[in-house]
Design a protein around this motif. Structure first.
Motif, PDB file in Angstrom:
ATOM      1  N   LYS A 108      25.686  43.147  44.996  1.00  0.00           N
ATOM      2  CA  LYS A 108      26.397  42.959  44.022  1.00  0.00           C
ATOM      3  C   LYS A 108      27.759  42.887  42.622  1.00  0.00           C
ATOM      4  O   LYS A 108      27.079  44.193  41.984  1.00  0.00           O
ATOM      5  CB  LYS A 108      25.548  41.163  43.257  1.00  0.00           C
ATOM      6  CG  LYS A 108      25.681  40.028  44.211  1.00  0.00           C
ATOM      7  CD  LYS A 108      24.915  39.143  43.833  1.00  0.00           C
ATOM      8  CE  LYS A 108      23.982  38.449  44.059  1.00  0.00           C
ATOM      9  NZ  LYS A 108      23.375  36.463  43.992  1.00  0.00           N
ATOM     10  N   PHE A 109      28.830  43.115  43.205  1.00  0.00           N
ATOM     11  CA  PHE A 109      29.717  43.929  41.895  1.00  0.00           C
ATOM     12  C   PHE A 109      29.196  43.257  40.797  1.00  0.00           C
ATOM     13  O   PHE A 109      29.185  44.482  39.713  1.00  0.00           O
ATOM     14  CB  PHE A 109      30.640  43.754  42.499  1.00  0.00           C
ATOM     15  CG  PHE A 109      32.167  43.849  41.674  1.00  0.00           C
ATOM     16  CD1 PHE A 109      32.246  45.885  41.953  1.00  0.00           C
ATOM     17  CD2 PHE A 109      32.842  43.873  40.218  1.00  0.00           C
ATOM     18  CE1 PHE A 109      33.617  46.499  40.747  1.00  0.00           C
ATOM     19  CE2 PHE A 109      33.390  44.287  40.323  1.00  0.00           C
ATOM     20  CZ  PHE A 109      34.032  45.254  39.933  1.00  0.00           C
ATOM     21  N   ASP A 110      28.986  42.086  39.778  1.00  0.00           N
ATOM     22  CA  ASP A 110      28.673  41.854  38.574  1.00  0.00           C
ATOM     23  C   ASP A 110      28.032  42.265  38.420  1.00  0.00           C
ATOM     24  O   ASP A 110      27.720  42.904  37.925  1.00  0.00           O
ATOM     25  CB  ASP A 110      28.615  40.348  38.573  1.00  0.00           C
ATOM     26  CG  ASP A 110      27.735  39.717  39.508  1.00  0.00           C
ATOM     27  OD1 ASP A 110      28.018  40.126  40.472  1.00  0.00           O
ATOM     28  OD2 ASP A 110      27.552  38.825  39.610  1.00  0.00           O
ATOM     29  N   LYS A 111      26.798  42.612  39.031  1.00  0.00           N
ATOM     30  CA  LYS A 111      25.044  42.782  38.747  1.00  0.00           C
ATOM     31  C   LYS A 111      25.907  44.926  38.322  1.00  0.00           C
ATOM     32  O   LYS A 111      24.732  44.859  37.542  1.00  0.00           O
ATOM     33  CB  LYS A 111      24.270  42.439  39.973  1.00  0.00           C
ATOM     34  CG  LYS A 111      22.833  43.206  39.146  1.00  0.00           C
ATOM     35  CD  LYS A 111      21.079  43.606  40.144  1.00  0.00           C
ATOM     36  CE  LYS A 111      20.827  43.556  39.763  1.00  0.00           C
ATOM     37  NZ  LYS A 111      19.124  43.561  41.025  1.00  0.00           N
TER      38      LYS A 111
ATOM     39  N   LEU B  73      31.450  46.101  47.823  1.00  0.00           N
ATOM     40  CA  LEU B  73      31.468  45.127  46.647  1.00  0.00           C
ATOM     41  C   LEU B  73      32.498  44.393  45.658  1.00  0.00           C
ATOM     42  O   LEU B  73      32.287  43.047  45.990  1.00  0.00           O
ATOM     43  CB  LEU B  73      30.864  45.654  46.116  1.00  0.00           C
ATOM     44  CG  LEU B  73      29.858  46.359  45.946  1.00  0.00           C
ATOM     45  CD1 LEU B  73      28.808  47.648  45.338  1.00  0.00           C
ATOM     46  CD2 LEU B  73      28.657  45.290  47.040  1.00  0.00           C
TER      47      LEU B  73
ATOM     48  N   GLN C 241      33.203  40.972  48.611  1.00  0.00           N
ATOM     49  CA  GLN C 241      32.988  40.311  48.220  1.00  0.00           C
ATOM     50  C   GLN C 241      32.020  39.286  47.582  1.00  0.00           C
ATOM     51  O   GLN C 241      32.073  38.218  47.072  1.00  0.00           O
ATOM     52  CB  GLN C 241      30.536  41.169  48.916  1.00  0.00           C
ATOM     53  CG  GLN C 241      31.054  41.610  50.149  1.00  0.00           C
ATOM     54  CD  GLN C 241      30.198  42.363  50.068  1.00  0.00           C
ATOM     55  OE1 GLN C 241      29.170  42.575  49.474  1.00  0.00           O
ATOM     56  NE2 GLN C 241      29.409  42.932  51.340  1.00  0.00           N
ATOM     57  N   PHE C 242      32.867  39.843  46.510  1.00  0.00           N
ATOM     58  CA  PHE C 242      32.278  39.314  44.839  1.00  0.00           C
ATOM     59  C   PHE C 242      33.634  38.408  45.209  1.00  0.00           C
ATOM     60  O   PHE C 242      33.875  37.217  43.944  1.00  0.00           O
ATOM     61  CB  PHE C 242      32.102  40.141  43.654  1.00  0.00           C
ATOM     62  CG  PHE C 242      32.902  39.823  42.074  1.00  0.00           C
ATOM     63  CD1 PHE C 242      32.121  39.069  41.438  1.00  0.00           C
ATOM     64  CD2 PHE C 242      33.818  39.908  42.018  1.00  0.00           C
ATOM     65  CE1 PHE C 242      31.996  38.334  40.848  1.00  0.00           C
ATOM     66  CE2 PHE C 242      34.134  39.598  40.447  1.00  0.00           C
ATOM     67  CZ  PHE C 242      33.267  39.230  39.741  1.00  0.00           C
ATOM     68  N   THR C 243      34.876  39.172  45.227  1.00  0.00           N
ATOM     69  CA  THR C 243      36.077  37.916  45.220  1.00  0.00           C
ATOM     70  C   THR C 243      35.988  36.948  46.345  1.00  0.00           C
ATOM     71  O   THR C 243      35.990  35.629  45.507  1.00  0.00           O
ATOM     72  CB  THR C 243      37.154  39.041  45.851  1.00  0.00           C
ATOM     73  OG1 THR C 243      37.800  40.055  44.270  1.00  0.00           O
ATOM     74  CG2 THR C 243      38.532  37.894  45.661  1.00  0.00           C
TER      75      THR C 243
ATOM     76  N   ARG D 245      32.970  35.767  46.658  1.00  0.00           N
ATOM     77  CA  ARG D 245      32.193  34.398  46.577  1.00  0.00           C
ATOM     78  C   ARG D 245      32.178  34.010  45.949  1.00  0.00           C
ATOM     79  O   ARG D 245      31.990  32.177  45.151  1.00  0.00           O
ATOM     80  CB  ARG D 245      30.980  35.544  46.545  1.00  0.00           C
ATOM     81  CG  ARG D 245      29.956  34.880  45.438  1.00  0.00           C
ATOM     82  CD  ARG D 245      28.189  35.196  45.427  1.00  0.00           C
ATOM     83  NE  ARG D 245      28.744  37.336  44.634  1.00  0.00           N
ATOM     84  CZ  ARG D 245      28.553  36.848  43.295  1.00  0.00           C
ATOM     85  NH1 ARG D 245      27.955  35.465  42.695  1.00  0.00           N
ATOM     86  NH2 ARG D 245      28.666  37.783  42.947  1.00  0.00           N
ATOM     87  N   ILE D 246      33.367  34.199  44.407  1.00  0.00           N
ATOM     88  CA  ILE D 246      33.890  33.364  43.250  1.00  0.00           C
ATOM     89  C   ILE D 246      34.778  32.804  43.606  1.00  0.00           C
ATOM     90  O   ILE D 246      34.691  32.055  42.618  1.00  0.00           O
ATOM     91  CB  ILE D 246      34.254  34.429  41.958  1.00  0.00           C
ATOM     92  CG1 ILE D 246      35.058  34.920  42.678  1.00  0.00           C
ATOM     93  CG2 ILE D 246      33.256  35.427  42.087  1.00  0.00           C
ATOM     94  CD1 ILE D 246      35.768  35.665  41.565  1.00  0.00           C
TER      95      ILE D 246
ATOM     96  N   HIS E 153      31.944  39.452  33.442  1.00  0.00           N
ATOM     97  CA  HIS E 153      32.386  40.270  34.330  1.00  0.00           C
ATOM     98  C   HIS E 153      34.347  40.094  34.729  1.00  0.00           C
ATOM     99  O   HIS E 153      35.001  40.437  34.963  1.00  0.00           O
ATOM    100  CB  HIS E 153      31.418  40.978  35.573  1.00  0.00           C
ATOM    101  CG  HIS E 153      31.403  39.170  35.801  1.00  0.00           C
ATOM    102  ND1 HIS E 153      30.294  38.365  35.547  1.00  0.00           N
ATOM    103  CD2 HIS E 153      32.105  38.702  37.025  1.00  0.00           C
ATOM    104  CE1 HIS E 153      30.586  37.553  36.643  1.00  0.00           C
ATOM    105  NE2 HIS E 153      31.208  37.741  37.624  1.00  0.00           N
ATOM    106  N   GLN E 154      34.664  38.996  34.232  1.00  0.00           N
ATOM    107  CA  GLN E 154      36.008  38.566  34.924  1.00  0.00           C
ATOM    108  C   GLN E 154      36.571  38.901  33.599  1.00  0.00           C
ATOM    109  O   GLN E 154      37.627  37.575  33.143  1.00  0.00           O
ATOM    110  CB  GLN E 154      36.150  37.561  35.136  1.00  0.00           C
ATOM    111  CG  GLN E 154      35.221  37.079  37.128  1.00  0.00           C
ATOM    112  CD  GLN E 154      34.948  36.161  37.929  1.00  0.00           C
ATOM    113  OE1 GLN E 154      36.385  35.991  38.011  1.00  0.00           O
ATOM    114  NE2 GLN E 154      33.802  35.363  37.485  1.00  0.00           N
TER     115      GLN E 154
END
Length: 518
Positions: free
Chosen positions: A125-128, A238, A241-243, A245-246, A315-316
């Motif tokens: 996960k990018f945020d992690k 990542l 995938q992050f974009t 997902r959110i 993270h955003q």
């Protein structure tokens, strides 16, 4: 009384000892190093010279000589014969300090190797990954005695710094040749994969694109100069995938909360982010949900909500700010909007209870009504009849609703709950629309109490027969002043033709003071 001074000369018949004395003591084993240190503390290494064994008096004692031979031995009593001659006649020294490995301390070197895999390969996960790197950066800053935030939660600025570091490392690894050209002030070679994007390095050392939208005033810096990333690197994977997902694959709905807890608020806020996108800044007042002895509980709840939201969406680059307690006027327009909504909403819904679905539908319809209000003219073109609304900022255009027949009758006597809900929405929109127009009247009066309507002004025409999300707009085509010189009646050019209305039936949309006619 004169004091005689003498110069010290030291001699040894061991060339190895001379080598030990002419090197730092730390290079030798402990036994030799201790003795070299002891000698160099009393004498200087350059005072030591080499003497051959046959000219060394100490060699007689170390080898063993009979006493009868020492009685008449001049070497024992007077030293070598050349020592009594001038210094210029002493034996030449030459290079008497040969290299030696004897008693040399073995050197130990510690090497830290960088793993071949990418740092981001450890994360799914990018945020992690951002949060881990941000905490590592904070730890490094504290080790260097640098100022760091006292809050245990990460700040948006720390998350942004970690993101820049990840991008920087990725670009320097995958675009190493391009970085080398930039560092030497040379052009990017024609074989570069990013040449077509006209790359440049910004103030943070990131490679960005410089395309055709550079001169645009309506785009932000990151939009005009996007960061360039390799196609198949872990960071790009990542980030995509992050974009994905959110945004929840493109759809969600804003829902109210069933109770006042941190968990329910976070769920509602997650829906808001999915529906409208993550905001850069959240502002709220310090209103107390509880009273009396529970005032502290309200404060703790607000702080817990703030920490939870910023921790989940830091993270955003989300930040949360409270306005000072007891200062609702510092909320500006958003506080005024909340006030106008709550006053009418309480009056409309106080006589009946609603289930969760009914309340969600009612709030969604009210939201559309509020976001359809005209703010200002879209342009200064006198032929332009469109006004800017909050809906333009949300969906890129005006908000539209289906045409519904008017529901008449007392809402309290309606048995059908859906009919009751529609009637309640219609009542709310009519009352709010009427009061909003009155507020525009008051605000216009405060700013320019003696101002007349002029040709070309954009106005809202009061029309009780329009749906809540529709506003009849027009431009003043001609004015008809009274005997006192004040305009009383105007001709308005609308999308359906020219209509004549008294000034009491029109509301002037606010414009910038610098553009008002003198």
């Amino acid at each position: 009384m004169s004091i005689l001074t003498s110069e010290l000369f030291c001699w040894t018949d061991s060339t190895i000892v001379l080598t030990w004395l002419n090197k730092p003591a730390c290079q030798w084993t402990t036994f030799v190093a201790n003795r070299v240190t002891k000698i160099t503390q009393s004498t200087k290494a350059e005072k030591w010279s080499h003497v051959q064994s046959e000219h060394n008096p100490a060699d007689l004692a170390s080898r063993g000589v009979a006493l009868q031979e020492l009685v008449d031995n001049p070497l024992w009593w007077h030293g070598p014969a050349w020592l009594q001659k001038p210094r210029s006649q002493w034996p030449s020294q030459g290079d008497n300090s040969p290299a030696t490995e004897l008693e040399k301390r073995p050197l130990k070197s510690h090497v830290a190797t960088i793993p071949s895999e990418d740092f981001l390969d450890r994360f799914s996960k990018f945020d992690k990954a951002l949060r881990v790197l941000a905490y590592v950066n904070r730890f490094i800053q504290r080790c260097k005695k640098q100022a760091t935030p006292s809050d245990k939660h990460l700040l948006a600025a720390e998350i942004s710094a970690a993101e820049r570091l990840l991008i920087l490392n990725t670009q320097r690894r995958d675009f190493s040749h391009d970085y080398h050209c930039f560092s030497e002030k040379r052009s990017v070679p024609s074989s570069s994969s990013i040449l077509s994007m006209n790359p440049f390095i910004d103030q943070h050392g990131l490679i960005r694109a410089c395309g055709r939208v550079t001169a645009s005033d309506s785009l932000q810096y990151d939009e005009r100069h996007p960061v360039i990333l390799p196609y198949s690197c872990p960071l790009s994977r990542l980030l995509v995938q992050f974009t994905h997902r959110i945004t929840l694959h493109g759809g969600n709905q804003l829902m109210p909360t069933s109770d006042l807890t941190t968990e329910k608020f976070l769920a509602a806020f997650a829906g808001f982010v999915s529906w409208r996108g993550c905001p850069r800044q959240v502002q709220s007042d310090n209103g107390k949900t509880f009273v009396g002895a529970a005032a502290l509980l309200s404060s703790d709840f607000l702080q817990a909500v703030k920490e939870s939201v910023t921790d989940a969406y830091g993270h955003q680059q989300l930040t949360w700010q409270f306005i000072p307690p007891g200062a609702p006027h510092m909320g500006g327009l958003w506080e005024a909007g909340v006030k106008s909504f709550k006053a009418l909403f309480y009056k409309s819904t106080a006589t009946r209870k609603y289930n969760f679905e009914e309340l969600s539908t009612l709030l969604a319809e009210i939201e559309a009504c509020l976001n359809s209000r005209p703010l200002s003219p879209m342009s200064e073109d006198p032929t332009e009849l469109l006004a800017l609304t909050p809906g333009h900022f949300l969906v890129g255009g005006p908000l539209l609703s289906t045409v519904e027949p008017e529901v008449k009758g007392d809402t309290r006597s309606m048995i059908n709950r859906w009919q009751h809900l529609k009637a309640l929405h219609q009542q709310f929109r009519m009352r709010w629309k009427e009061e909003y127009l009155k507020e525009l009247h008051k605000r216009n009066k405060w700013q320019a109490p003696a101002k007349n309507l002029h040709v070309g002004d954009m106005v809202v025409i009061k029309d009780e027969n329009l749906p809540s999300n529709e506003w009849r707009l027009g431009r003043i085509d001609s004015v008809f002043p009274g005997a006192d010189g004040n305009v009383r009646v105007v001709d308005i050019r609308t999308a359906r033709g020219v209509v004549k209305r008294p000034i009491t039936k029109v509301v002037l949309l606010p414009v910038e003071p610098s553009k008002l006619p003198q």
